[in-house]
Design a protein around this motif. Structure first.
Motif, PDB file in Angstrom:
ATOM      1  N   TYR A  33       0.846  -1.181   0.000  1.00 33.56           N
ATOM      2  CA  TYR A  33       0.000   0.000   0.000  1.00 33.56           C
ATOM      3  C   TYR A  33       0.888   1.240   0.000  1.00 33.56           C
ATOM      4  O   TYR A  33       2.046   1.206   0.422  1.00 33.56           O
ATOM      5  N   PHE A  35       0.475   5.562   0.903  1.00 37.92           N
ATOM      6  CA  PHE A  35      -0.394   6.524   1.579  1.00 37.92           C
ATOM      7  C   PHE A  35       0.091   7.951   1.338  1.00 37.92           C
ATOM      8  O   PHE A  35       1.300   8.196   1.196  1.00 37.92           O
ATOM      9  N   TYR A  37      -0.228  11.503   3.471  1.00 36.02           N
ATOM     10  CA  TYR A  37      -0.642  12.130   4.713  1.00 36.02           C
ATOM     11  C   TYR A  37      -0.491  13.639   4.576  1.00 36.02           C
ATOM     12  O   TYR A  37       0.401  14.127   3.890  1.00 36.02           O
ATOM     13  N   LEU A  47      -4.483  11.180   7.493  1.00 37.11           N
ATOM     14  CA  LEU A  47      -4.501  10.375   6.273  1.00 37.11           C
ATOM     15  C   LEU A  47      -5.360  11.054   5.212  1.00 37.11           C
ATOM     16  O   LEU A  47      -6.501  11.427   5.467  1.00 37.11           O
ATOM     17  N   ARG A  50      -5.253   6.406   0.294  1.00 41.77           N
ATOM     18  CA  ARG A  50      -4.414   5.214   0.218  1.00 41.77           C
ATOM     19  C   ARG A  50      -4.644   4.519  -1.127  1.00 41.77           C
ATOM     20  O   ARG A  50      -5.694   4.633  -1.719  1.00 41.77           O
ATOM     21  N   PHE A  91       2.990  14.410   2.939  1.00 38.69           N
ATOM     22  CA  PHE A  91       3.998  13.356   2.969  1.00 38.69           C
ATOM     23  C   PHE A  91       3.477  12.106   2.286  1.00 38.69           C
ATOM     24  O   PHE A  91       2.349  11.664   2.538  1.00 38.69           O
ATOM     25  N   PHE A 106       8.765   7.495   5.200  1.00 33.99           N
ATOM     26  CA  PHE A 106       8.155   8.743   4.741  1.00 33.99           C
ATOM     27  C   PHE A 106       9.106   9.492   3.813  1.00 33.99           C
ATOM     28  O   PHE A 106      10.326   9.438   3.977  1.00 33.99           O
TER      29      PHE A 106
END
Lengths: 116, 114
Positions: A33, A35, A37, A47, A50, A91, A106
């Motif tokens: 996955y 993501f 943020y 969040l 995703r 991020f 990150f």
């Protein structure tokens, strides 16, 4: 080494316009996955969206959508109809599977400014 | 449903001192991860706790240690503080199982070293 790269330290967008934030990553995993943020000045990481690597369809959450290109290992975030409240650090994050658990990697972040 | 809570919000210490930061995970979460975020940088992984054990560790010295309690809450301890330890310390909670479960973050503790 598995890394996450955000090449845009800062971006600006006019209110109501569209902006795209870039993210590239490196991994040898096949299922994972990704993501995005958001971190406003209030500090809390929130969040945004995703994406699962196995899904062909790009994820969408209201005004936020991604352009996921697995072969290119690219995961960009598009913000449509930008609002003043979208101003924040963004991020990109990749949860790396290591020794039976996930370790989040990150990027360095992109500061988004929204101009009225 | 309470989210991730961290305390204190802000802390000022001097070099050489020791500090303890606290985190309560989101209800239902069993895994706690700690991150250090220097000004203008992305979060850097310190370590992760699950079932009261350290499961994964980032590139941080032994001065950084932690603990997880039976109620899943966690502490981050830093000994012999250095000026370079000044940063925002973020706690994130999640479920150990499930790659699709994102981490939920607290508001962080801003640690300033004088």
């Amino acid at each position: 080494a598995q890394t996450v790269t955000q090449s845009q330290p800062e971006m600006s967008v006019q209110e109501a316009e569209t902006v795209t934030l870039s993210c590239t990553y490196d991994t040898s995993e096949s299922d994972y996955y990704l993501f995005w943020y958001k971190q406003p000045p209030s500090r809390q990481m929130i969040l945004v969206i995703r994406q699962e690597a196995y899904k062909q369809q790009n994820a969408t959450e209201n005004r936020f959508s991604v352009n996921f290109q697995k072969a290119a290992k690219s995961f960009s975030l598009k913000i449509s109809d930008s609002q003043l409240g979208d101003a924040a650090m963004y991020f990109c994050a990749f949860p790396r599977w290591v020794s039976g658990t996930y370790k989040y990697i990150f990027g360095t972040g992109t500061r988004l400014k929204v101009l009225a | 449903d309470a989210g991730v809570t961290q305390s204190p919000t802000h802390l000022i210490k001097t070099r050489g001192q020791q500090v303890t930061l606290r985190c309560s995970p989101k209800s239902g979460h069993d895994t706690v991860s700690w991150y250090q975020q220097a000004l203008g940088q992305g979060p850097q992984f310190i370590f992760q706790y699950y079932e009261e054990e350290e499961r994964q560790r980032g590139n941080f010295p032994d001065r950084f240690s932690g603990h997880q309690f039976p109620n899943y809450s966690s502490e981050l301890n830093v000994n012999a503080l250095l000026l370079g330890d000044s940063a925002l310390y973020l706690c994130a909670s999640s479920l150990r199982t499930g790659l699709n479960q994102p981490q939920h973050f607290g508001d962080g503790t801003r640690l300033s070293i004088l």
